[in-house]
Design a protein around this motif. Structure first.
Motif: not given
Ligand code: ATP
Length: 215
Positions: A72-82, A99-114
């Motif tokens: 549930a980390i929002g502003k720090d996108t890098e931290a949320s992905i890592l 995710a805060r934005t669609e792009l952020h969401g796409k990256v999270l899915v790509k790195v394995g978020a269920d």
């Protein structure tokens, strides 16, 4: 019983952790900010101050034994992905990331978020739907094409049975439940007459649900 961990105590993470506690689950919360940890220490099972980007710290907490971990980390996108990557590498079965934005969401899915959630976007859509029609109480989007709608029974349906109202044929929607005061009729009979002030919980295609919203 399922065990949950919530990483990041913003408004969203705090609300998720508090709700899970209220439902009787065990919840570990992690935040790098000691003040945030102090605020919730008496409300959750365990509250730990740590940087979730630190793989060893997560390992030491036995994070892989949790059934669901919510990032549930929002502003720090890098931290949320890592953090999402680390959790999946450590073998966490179910990672839910905000995710805060669609792009952020796409990256999270790509790195394995269920599962990826967009609390601001989804709440905005729900509020908008409830504003368009005073009859609509709630709207949950299941996919870009289908939603569940909670709507006060339109006047033209009151007194008719679900069969007579012909909602399936006319609007392509199915009433899954009727809320009547404190009572809930799940899978109501087609011969159930709709009463004034009934709340219909209907599932259907978005385009078709819109026509009910306007009734
Ligand atoms: P909300 O909208 O839910 O209030 P937000 O999207 O603005 O939250 P942030 O305030 O950026 O989210 O972050 C939520 C919390 O996550 C903060 O309390 C912050 O201290 C914590 N946090 C951020 N990075 C880390 C990290 N690497 N490890 C642990 N906690 C972190």
């Amino acid at each position: 019983m399922k065990q949950f961990a919530v990483i990041g105590l913003g408004r969203f993470g705090t609300s998720v952790a508090q709700t899970l506690m209220m439902m009787g689950y065990e919840v570990l919360v992690i935040d790098e900010d000691q003040e945030k940890i102090q605020e919730v220490v008496n409300q959750v099972t365990h509250a730990i101050q740590a940087d979730a980007k630190d793989e060893n710290a997560l390992k030491a907490l036995g994070i892989r034994n949790f059934d669901v971990v919510i990032v549930a980390i929002g502003k720090d996108t890098e931290a949320s992905i890592l953090v999402t990557v680390i959790l999946k590498e450590l073998g966490v079965k179910c990672v839910v990331a905000k995710a805060r934005t669609e792009l952020h969401g796409k990256v999270l899915v790509k790195v394995g978020a269920d599962k990826v959630v967009f609390p601001e976007r989804d709440m905005g859509a729900r509020v908008a739907h409830s504003l368009v029609s005073s009859n609509v109480l709630d709207h949950i989007e299941l996919s870009p094409d289908y939603s569940i709608l909670e709507v006060v029974a339109p006047d033209l349906l009151v007194g008719k049975t679900l069969r007579q109202s012909d909602l399936r044929v006319k609007y392509g929607v199915t009433v899954m439940a009727v809320k009547r005061g404190r009572e809930i009729l799940v899978s109501p009979s087609p011969d159930e007459p709709i009463r004034e002030n009934d709340i219909l919980v209907a599932i259907g295609e978005n385009a078709k649900l819109r026509s009910i919203e306007r009734e």
